[in-house]
Design a protein around this motif. Structure first.
Motif, PDB file in Angstrom:
ATOM      1  N   VAL A  59       0.823  -1.206   0.000  1.00  0.00           N
ATOM      2  CA  VAL A  59       0.000   0.000   0.000  1.00  0.00           C
ATOM      3  C   VAL A  59       0.861   1.260   0.000  1.00  0.00           C
ATOM      4  O   VAL A  59       1.840   1.353   0.742  1.00  0.00           O
ATOM      5  N   ARG A  93       1.158  -2.021  -6.942  1.00  0.00           N
ATOM      6  CA  ARG A  93       0.878  -1.434  -5.633  1.00  0.00           C
ATOM      7  C   ARG A  93      -0.542  -0.878  -5.601  1.00  0.00           C
ATOM      8  O   ARG A  93      -1.112  -0.571  -6.635  1.00  0.00           O
ATOM      9  N   VAL A  96      -3.806   4.206  -2.004  1.00  0.00           N
ATOM     10  CA  VAL A  96      -5.008   4.420  -1.220  1.00  0.00           C
ATOM     11  C   VAL A  96      -5.252   5.914  -1.007  1.00  0.00           C
ATOM     12  O   VAL A  96      -4.323   6.670  -0.754  1.00  0.00           O
ATOM     13  N   PHE A  99      -8.397   4.984   3.973  1.00  0.00           N
ATOM     14  CA  PHE A  99      -8.150   3.694   4.617  1.00  0.00           C
ATOM     15  C   PHE A  99      -8.730   3.759   6.016  1.00  0.00           C
ATOM     16  O   PHE A  99      -8.320   4.581   6.825  1.00  0.00           O
TER      17      PHE A  99
END
Length: 108
Positions: A59, A93, A96, A99
């Motif tokens: 991430v 990857r 984000v 989250f």
């Protein structure tokens, strides 16, 4: 005057495209954990990863330590947790933009 109208048109087109892209990114519930400790991914130390449709991705945009002690009994190195995420896969990857770690389910 024509230049102002042209600039306004370009601005509106760019704004609409950005809004469309944001709307396409929906919140999804994923497994989240340490990529090395829980998902057997190759890496260089403990790093946050998510599993989407059976595939694991490290991430970008948040870190393993931003969500508590990774080495606690309920931390990412010891347990796979559920998270609500918004983002997109880029290369290998997951980038984000949101989250949120979900509360652990009660064991019966």
């Amino acid at each position: 005057m024509k230049n102002i109208i042209a600039i306004l048109f370009v601005f509106l087109a760019v704004s609409a495209n950005a809004q469309d892209k944001k709307e396409k990114q929906k919140t999804q519930i994923v497994d989240a954990a340490c990529g090395q400790c829980q998902f057997a991914m190759e890496g260089h130390g403990c790093e946050l990863a998510v599993r989407i449709d059976g595939k694991s991705y490290f991430v970008d945009g948040t870190s393993i330590d931003s969500h508590g002690d990774a080495h606690a009994s309920d931390g990412f190195c010891a347990a796979i947790r559920k998270a609500a995420v918004v983002g997109e896969i880029k290369g290998n990857r997951f980038v984000v933009s949101e989250f949120k770690l979900l509360p652990e389910e009660k064991k019966k």
